[in-house]
Design a protein around this motif. Structure first.
Motif, short mmCIF file in Angstrom:
data_model
loop_
_atom_site.label_atom_id
_atom_site.label_comp_id
_atom_site.label_asym_id
_atom_site.label_seq_id
_atom_site.Cartn_x
_atom_site.Cartn_y
_atom_site.Cartn_z
N ARG A 20 3.53 23.09 -0.26
CA ARG A 20 4.50 22.18 -0.31
C ARG A 20 5.02 21.83 1.12
O ARG A 20 5.99 21.05 1.68
N THR A 21 5.25 22.16 2.23
CA THR A 21 5.62 22.59 3.97
C THR A 21 4.95 21.59 4.51
O THR A 21 4.99 21.28 5.78
N LEU A 22 3.70 21.75 4.00
CA LEU A 22 2.62 20.53 5.21
C LEU A 22 2.38 19.27 4.53
O LEU A 22 1.83 18.56 3.60
N ARG A 23 3.38 18.08 5.56
CA ARG A 23 3.01 16.80 4.85
C ARG A 23 1.88 15.78 5.43
O ARG A 23 2.11 15.26 4.34
N ALA A 24 0.87 16.71 5.69
CA ALA A 24 -0.60 16.20 5.71
C ALA A 24 -1.05 16.25 4.52
O ALA A 24 -1.70 15.73 3.79
N LEU A 25 0.03 17.20 3.63
CA LEU A 25 -1.34 17.89 2.02
C LEU A 25 -0.19 16.85 1.20
O LEU A 25 -1.10 16.02 0.16
N TYR A 26 1.05 16.84 1.35
CA TYR A 26 1.36 15.41 0.43
C TYR A 26 0.62 13.60 0.78
O TYR A 26 0.63 13.07 -0.51
N GLY A 27 1.00 13.89 1.91
CA GLY A 27 0.40 12.37 2.60
C GLY A 27 -1.31 12.67 1.65
O GLY A 27 -1.92 11.20 0.84
N ALA A 28 -2.36 13.14 1.49
CA ALA A 28 -3.53 13.36 0.48
C ALA A 28 -3.52 12.88 -0.58
O ALA A 28 -4.54 12.12 -1.41
N LEU A 29 -2.59 13.71 -0.84
CA LEU A 29 -2.73 13.48 -2.08
C LEU A 29 -1.91 11.93 -3.09
O LEU A 29 -2.52 11.38 -3.56
N VAL A 30 -0.71 11.17 -1.89
CA VAL A 30 -0.76 10.04 -1.93
C VAL A 30 -1.71 9.22 -1.79
O VAL A 30 -2.05 8.24 -2.21
N ALA A 31 -2.58 9.70 -0.64
CA ALA A 31 -4.16 8.07 -0.30
C ALA A 31 -4.40 8.56 -1.38
O ALA A 31 -5.48 7.55 -2.90
N LEU A 32 -4.56 9.41 -2.78
CA LEU A 32 -5.69 10.07 -3.51
C LEU A 32 -6.05 8.93 -4.52
O LEU A 32 -6.19 8.25 -5.00
N PHE A 33 -4.07 9.13 -4.78
CA PHE A 33 -3.36 8.33 -6.18
C PHE A 33 -3.42 6.52 -6.05
O PHE A 33 -4.55 5.66 -6.54
N ALA A 34 -3.19 6.30 -4.56
CA ALA A 34 -2.60 4.78 -3.29
C ALA A 34 -4.52 4.20 -3.52
O ALA A 34 -4.42 2.97 -4.16
N VAL A 35 -5.28 4.72 -3.38
CA VAL A 35 -7.09 4.44 -2.95
C VAL A 35 -7.69 4.27 -4.31
O VAL A 35 -8.24 3.02 -4.62
N THR A 36 -7.53 4.92 -5.31
CA THR A 36 -7.97 5.36 -6.25
C THR A 36 -7.55 4.16 -7.28
O THR A 36 -8.95 3.46 -7.77
N THR A 37 -6.75 4.12 -7.50
CA THR A 37 -5.90 3.18 -8.58
C THR A 37 -6.14 1.63 -7.55
O THR A 37 -6.23 0.36 -8.54
N ALA A 38 -5.89 1.35 -6.47
CA ALA A 38 -6.17 0.49 -5.61
C ALA A 38 -7.61 -0.74 -5.18
O ALA A 38 -7.97 -1.41 -6.18
N PHE A 39 -8.91 0.03 -5.71
CA PHE A 39 -10.05 0.02 -5.47
C PHE A 39 -10.24 -0.36 -7.19
O PHE A 39 -11.23 -1.08 -7.54
N SER A 40 -9.62 0.38 -7.85
CA SER A 40 -9.57 0.35 -9.58
C SER A 40 -9.58 -0.98 -9.55
O SER A 40 -9.94 -1.95 -10.88
N ALA A 41 -8.28 -1.11 -9.34
CA ALA A 41 -7.95 -2.76 -9.79
C ALA A 41 -8.51 -3.96 -9.45
O ALA A 41 -8.87 -5.07 -9.77
N ILE A 42 -9.10 -3.77 -8.23
CA ILE A 42 -10.14 -4.56 -7.67
C ILE A 42 -11.09 -4.77 -8.01
O ILE A 42 -11.67 -6.34 -8.82
N ALA A 43 -11.72 -4.10 -8.51
CA ALA A 43 -13.23 -3.49 -9.15
C ALA A 43 -12.96 -3.89 -10.24
O ALA A 43 -14.43 -5.48 -10.55
N ALA A 44 -12.15 -4.73 -11.11
CA ALA A 44 -11.98 -4.48 -13.18
C ALA A 44 -11.48 -6.36 -12.48
O ALA A 44 -12.24 -6.56 -13.11
#
Length: 241
Positions: free
Chosen positions: A15-39
Motif C-alpha cells: 500500500r505504501t509503494l506508489r509505483a504499485l498503485y500506478g501499475a494497477l491503474v495502468a492495468l485497468f486503463a490500458v486493458t479497457t482502452a485497447f478493448s474499446a478500440i478493438a471493438a
C-alpha cells in the motif's frame, strides 16, 4: 510469527509503494482502452470472436500486471529490506507466502474490475455483433480475466524472487509475451498453444478451437506459474539475504 500479521505487514508495504498503485491503474486503463478500440474494428473476419475481441486489451494490459508482481518483490532487495524482513519473520516460507498473497489478491480483484469494464465498453462498440454471447460466456470471460492476470502477476513475482531483480524478470517475460509467442505463431505445431499467455487466454474465447479448453488452458498457465513460484521459493529459502 502467525501468518495473519505477516500478511498484514506485507499488505502495508504494498500500500505504501506508489509505483504499485500506478501499475494497477495502468492495468485497468490500458486493458479497457485497447478493448474499446478493438471493438470498433471490423467484424467481418470469418474467425471473428466477439468475446475475445472484448478482452483484446489484455495483451498490452498484462505487462502492467507482471510489472506489479515484479515490483512488489523487487522492493525487498533495496536498502536491506529483505534482511529486515527475514529478521522480523525468520520463517522464510511464511514470508514468501504472505508476499505472494499480497500480490495475487489485488491483481485478481483489479483483473475482475478490468474484465467487467472491458466487456461493457466493448459490447457498446460491437453492438449487435455481441448479441450471440451468452451470460455464461461473459461471466467466464470476466472471471478468467481476473484469474489470468493474477497468475501473470504471480509468475512475475516468482521469477523476480528467483533472479532477485525486477529488470531481469521483465527482460524475460516481456519478450516472451510480446515477441516469442507472436513470432512462433503456428510454425511450431501445437507448442505455442502451451505457452503461458496463449494457454491462459483460451478462457477468453467464446468457442475455443484448439486442444485446450477454457479451464484446462488456464490450468496450463497455473502450472507454469507454480513451477516459477516454486523456484522462487527455493531461492528465498537457500540464498543469503
Amino acid at each position: 510469527m502467525p501468518f495473519t500479521p505477516v500478511l498484514h505487514a506485507e499488505w502495508l508495504k504494498i500500500r505504501t509503494l506508489r509505483a504499485l498503485y500506478g501499475a494497477l491503474v495502468a492495468l485497468f486503463a490500458v486493458t479497457t482502452a485497447f478493448s474499446a478500440i478493438a471493438a470498433t474494428g471490423s467484424t467481418s473476419d470469418p474467425g471473428f470472436d466477439p468475446l475475445f475481441t472484448a478482452f483484446l486489451g489484455i495483451g498490452p494490459g498484462q505487462i502492467a500486471a507482471i510489472a506489479f508482481g515484479a515490483l512488489a518483490v523487487s522492493s525487498e532487495f533495496t536498502g536491506g529490506g529483505l534482511r529486515l524482513a527475514f529478521t522480523a519473520v525468520p520463517q522464510r516460507g511464511r514470508w514468501y507466502a504472505a508476499k505472494l498473497t499480497g500480490v495475487a489478491v489485488p491483481a485478481f480483484l483489479t483483473g475482475l474490475v478490468t474484465g467487467a469494464a472491458s466487456l461493457v465498453v466493448a459490447r457498446a462498440g460491437l453492438g449487435s455483433a455481441a448479441d450471440g454471447l451468452t451470460a455464461g460466456q461473459q461471466l467466464r470471460g470476466v472471471a478468467g480475466c481476473g484469474l489470468y492476470l493474477a497468475l501473470m502477476a504471480l509468475l512475475a513475482a516468482g521469477l523476480t524472487a528467483l533472479l532477485r531483480s525486477a529488470v531481469g524478470a521483465l527482460s524475460i517475460l516481456v519478450p516472451l509475451l510480446l515477441v516469442v509467442s507472436f513470432v512462433l505463431g503456428t510454425s511450431a505445431g501445437g507448442l505455442p498453444e502451451y505457452l503461458p499467455d496463449r494457454a491462459g487466454q483460451v478462457v477468453l474465447h467464446a468457442r475455443p478451437d484448439g486442444s485446450l479448453g477454457p479451464w484446462s488452458g488456464l490450468a496450463v498457465t497455473a502450472l507454469w506459474t507454480a513451477a516459477v513460484v516454486a523456484a522462487g521459493a527455493w531461492s528465498v529459502r537457500r540464498r543469503d539475504a
